[in-house]
Design a protein around this motif. Structure first.
Motif, PDB file in Angstrom:
ATOM      1  N   PRO A  89      36.421 -21.851 -59.623  1.00  0.00           N
ATOM      2  CA  PRO A  89      35.177 -21.094 -59.388  1.00  0.00           C
ATOM      3  C   PRO A  89      34.928 -20.066 -60.486  1.00  0.00           C
ATOM      4  O   PRO A  89      35.860 -19.465 -61.034  1.00  0.00           O
ATOM      5  CB  PRO A  89      35.434 -20.404 -58.038  1.00  0.00           C
ATOM      6  N   ASP A  90      33.643 -19.834 -60.797  1.00  0.00           N
ATOM      7  CA  ASP A  90      33.290 -18.920 -61.877  1.00  0.00           C
ATOM      8  C   ASP A  90      33.757 -17.498 -61.610  1.00  0.00           C
ATOM      9  O   ASP A  90      34.105 -16.774 -62.544  1.00  0.00           O
ATOM     10  CB  ASP A  90      31.775 -18.918 -62.095  1.00  0.00           C
ATOM     11  N   ASN A  91      33.763 -17.083 -60.366  1.00  0.00           N
ATOM     12  CA  ASN A  91      34.161 -15.707 -60.088  1.00  0.00           C
ATOM     13  C   ASN A  91      35.636 -15.463 -60.404  1.00  0.00           C
ATOM     14  O   ASN A  91      36.059 -14.325 -60.614  1.00  0.00           O
ATOM     15  CB  ASN A  91      33.876 -15.345 -58.621  1.00  0.00           C
ATOM     16  N   VAL A  92      36.419 -16.536 -60.482  1.00  0.00           N
ATOM     17  CA  VAL A  92      37.819 -16.429 -60.891  1.00  0.00           C
ATOM     18  C   VAL A  92      37.942 -16.702 -62.385  1.00  0.00           C
ATOM     19  O   VAL A  92      38.552 -15.936 -63.132  1.00  0.00           O
ATOM     20  CB  VAL A  92      38.701 -17.418 -60.102  1.00  0.00           C
ATOM     21  N   MET A  93      37.330 -17.789 -62.833  1.00  0.00           N
ATOM     22  CA  MET A  93      37.478 -18.234 -64.218  1.00  0.00           C
ATOM     23  C   MET A  93      36.905 -17.218 -65.196  1.00  0.00           C
ATOM     24  O   MET A  93      37.458 -16.993 -66.279  1.00  0.00           O
ATOM     25  CB  MET A  93      36.752 -19.576 -64.395  1.00  0.00           C
TER      26      MET A  93
END
Length: 360
Positions: A209-213
């Motif tokens: 997910p973008d919020n992690v990556m």
């Protein structure tokens, strides 16, 4: 228009009179070279100016024609040169033995000039056609391999679009990987495979997910759990396939974050249980990451990066591979310079950050 160069016929016979007869038949149409024994014939056949065809006597002292033909076919450089036996031995069993050893035709003595000319012309035409088709296949294969490699690199770049890296990263680290494999004495096809499969090592980042990556700060423990799933995701994306390239790509994707001491992820594999290609890529990947500037960090000096890799030998990295890497550092640095980051590639990194920060 200049006339086409004459093709070369190597005539091998221990009797000078026989050499004169064959040479007299062929010299108007072909360039003639002669050998009076097997050893000289093998030397001429493997020279820089190889013959296009060999007419070979069987009954010779020390090394007979059968032995010469066998030696020719064992040598990759001479194996494809067509051989016609020219001999007084005319039994069916003799002919069968000659064909079994790789001869393309059989002419019995005393020779008929029209027959010799016709047989030589036919076999040279077949050989020319074979070489032409081989060249077409090689050209087509090269084009297909080039296309395949570009697709693979673009898959690698697709993953990096979610990261702070450029497409030059996968180019460099894949070449570093090949250098290590070559220095280890790996077969050429293995070295080609690791060059072509290494760019897919981080394909699993597509599934993070973008919020992690794309988080600008440190990841929480929960977020690290998610991040550490990208090798397994990458292996699932590549899947199972008969292709040796994709098999290696899957192994690398799954195992390139494993560590020599077993403290890596996703499966905590240790030592030589980690596939060798993944151990190679781990060093190449980390070195390039350390020595390349990113929007969030400066590039480390090569000396500092190498020191860290040396310090981590036996914990993170295979110590024997670290020794190989350090030994081949001059070649690695040539690749680093050849595929250095450009202003355009750095701009692309910054553009990706702007794009992703403004996503809803």
């Amino acid at each position: 228009m200049a006339a086409a160069a004459k093709q070369t016929v190597l005539v091998v016979d221990d009797t000078p009179e026989n050499l004169d007869v064959i040479a007299g038949i062929l010299k108007e149409n072909y360039k003639i070279r002669v050998a009076t024994n097997g050893a000289k014939a093998l030397k001429l056949a493997d020279s820089a100016s190889q013959p296009d065809i060999i007419l070979l006597d069987i009954m010779m002292p020390e090394m007979d024609g059968y032995e010469v033909c066998q030696a020719l076919k064992k040598n990759p450089r001479t194996a494809r040169i067509p051989v016609i036996f020219v001999t007084a031995k005319g039994e069916v069993s003799d002919e069968a033995k000659g064909f079994e050893l790789g001869a393309v035709d059989y002419i019995t003595k005393p020779v008929s000039p029209p027959l010799v000319l016709a047989r030589v012309k036919t076999q040279l035409a077949l050989y020319d056609q074979e070489r032409y088709l081989d060249a077409l296949v090689a050209e087509r294969t090269k084009a297909l391999e080039g296309t395949r490699l570009q697709i693979i690199r673009r898959l690698g770049r697709a993953a990096e679009f979610k990261d702070n890296e450029t497409g030059m990263h996968v180019v460099r680290m894949s070449h570093y990987s090949r250098i290590i494999a070559e220095s280890m004495g790996m077969p050429e096809d293995y070295c080609d495979l690791i060059l072509q499969s290494a760019p897919m090592h981080d394909i699993g980042k597509i599934g993070i997910p973008d919020n992690v990556m794309l988080k600008p700060g440190r990841l929480t423990d929960e977020e690290w759990v998610i991040m550490r799933t990208h090798p397994s995701i990458g292996a699932m994306i590549i899947g199972d396939h008969d292709s040796e390239l994709l098999k290696m790509a899957k192994v690398i994707a799954l195992n390139h974050h494993e560590k020599w001491d077993g403290s890596g992820y996703p499966n905590g594999v240790a030592g030589t249980d980690i596939p060798i290609e993944a151990r190679i890529v781990a060093i190449a990947d980390v070195f390039d990451a350390l020595t390349t500037a990113r929007p969030y960090k400066d590039a480390w000096p090569v000396e500092k990066a190498v020191d860290v890799i040396k310090q981590d030998a036996g914990s993170h990295f295979d110590p024997e591979l670290v020794d190989v890497f350090v030994r081949e550092l001059p070649k690695v640095l040539e690749i680093k310079e050849k595929y250095a980051e450009t202003t355009e590639s750095i701009d692309q990194q910054e553009q990706r950050i702007v794009i992703t920060e403004n996503l809803p």
